[in-house]
Design a protein around this motif. Structure first.
Motif, short mmCIF file in Angstrom:
data_model
loop_
_atom_site.label_atom_id
_atom_site.label_comp_id
_atom_site.label_asym_id
_atom_site.label_seq_id
_atom_site.Cartn_x
_atom_site.Cartn_y
_atom_site.Cartn_z
N GLY A 111 0.82 -1.21 0.00
CA GLY A 111 0.00 0.00 0.00
C GLY A 111 0.85 1.26 0.00
O GLY A 111 0.53 2.24 -0.67
N ALA A 112 1.95 1.22 0.74
CA ALA A 112 2.87 2.36 0.77
C ALA A 112 3.45 2.60 -0.62
O ALA A 112 3.56 3.75 -1.07
CB ALA A 112 3.98 2.14 1.79
N LEU A 113 3.81 1.52 -1.31
CA LEU A 113 4.35 1.65 -2.67
C LEU A 113 3.34 2.33 -3.59
O LEU A 113 3.68 3.28 -4.30
CB LEU A 113 4.73 0.28 -3.23
CG LEU A 113 5.14 0.27 -4.70
CD1 LEU A 113 6.45 1.03 -4.90
CD2 LEU A 113 5.25 -1.15 -5.22
N HIS A 114 2.10 1.88 -3.56
CA HIS A 114 1.08 2.48 -4.43
C HIS A 114 0.75 3.91 -4.01
O HIS A 114 0.48 4.76 -4.86
CB HIS A 114 -0.17 1.61 -4.47
CG HIS A 114 -0.02 0.44 -5.38
ND1 HIS A 114 -0.21 0.53 -6.73
CD2 HIS A 114 0.34 -0.84 -5.12
CE1 HIS A 114 0.01 -0.65 -7.28
NE2 HIS A 114 0.35 -1.50 -6.32
N GLY A 115 0.77 4.18 -2.72
CA GLY A 115 0.56 5.55 -2.26
C GLY A 115 1.68 6.46 -2.72
O GLY A 115 1.45 7.58 -3.18
#
Length: 163
Positions: A111-115
């Protein structure tokens, strides 16, 4: 897979936590005020209830749309059957797919990567375009863009990882 309202609320609140740190005078606050053409007096005259209330509302909208569109891949599969309320009528292929892939890539890290990617490729270009037309400096654009990259990274992490 159900919509996690609490994760969206906490993700929206994370924008305040990042903002309190990011725009602190000891971090980027003083530089941001100078580049924005604002004084401390002007900042203090603002209607804080309106500013913080609308900030939360817009942060909620952003976190709300990040869940199905940007950070949780399985939400796309759910939309293909017409939404979570129609899952019980889905074909066996959908149920098999979700049995195999229902929690794949549902991590804080993913999720951090996509954010982070969303902050770089969605938020920052919008800020840069507005900044160019408003005749803002690159310093201003970098501070604003950086804030949204960090904020959306944290939002994505919360939304995707919190099951």
């Amino acid at each position: 897979m159900e919509f996690n309202l609490l994760a969206v609320l906490i993700a929206a609140l994370s924008s305040f936590v990042v903002g309190f740190i990011w725009y602190n005078p000891k971090v980027f606050g003083t530089i941001w005020m100078k580049e924005a053409g604002l004084t401390k007096e002007q900042i203090e005259k603002g209607n804080m209830l309106k500013i913080y209330g609308l900030t939360f509302a817009y942060s909620f909208i952003l976190a709300f749309i990040m869940m199905p569109v940007l950070v949780i891949h399985q939400m796309g599969a759910i939309s293909m059957v017409g939404g979570s309320q129609l899952v019980e009528n889905a074909k066996p292929s959908y149920l098999a797919f979700m049995a195999d892939y229902g929690d794949v890539f549902r991590t804080y890290k993913h999720g951090a990567l996509h954010g982070f990617i969303s902050g770089i490729f969605l938020a920052t270009p919008v800020i840069a375009i507005n900044g160019l037309f408003e005749r803002k400096t690159w310093k201003y654009i970098a501070i604003q863009g950086g804030y949204w990259i960090v904020t959306m990274t944290i939002m994505g992490s919360i939304i995707c990882g919190w099951k």
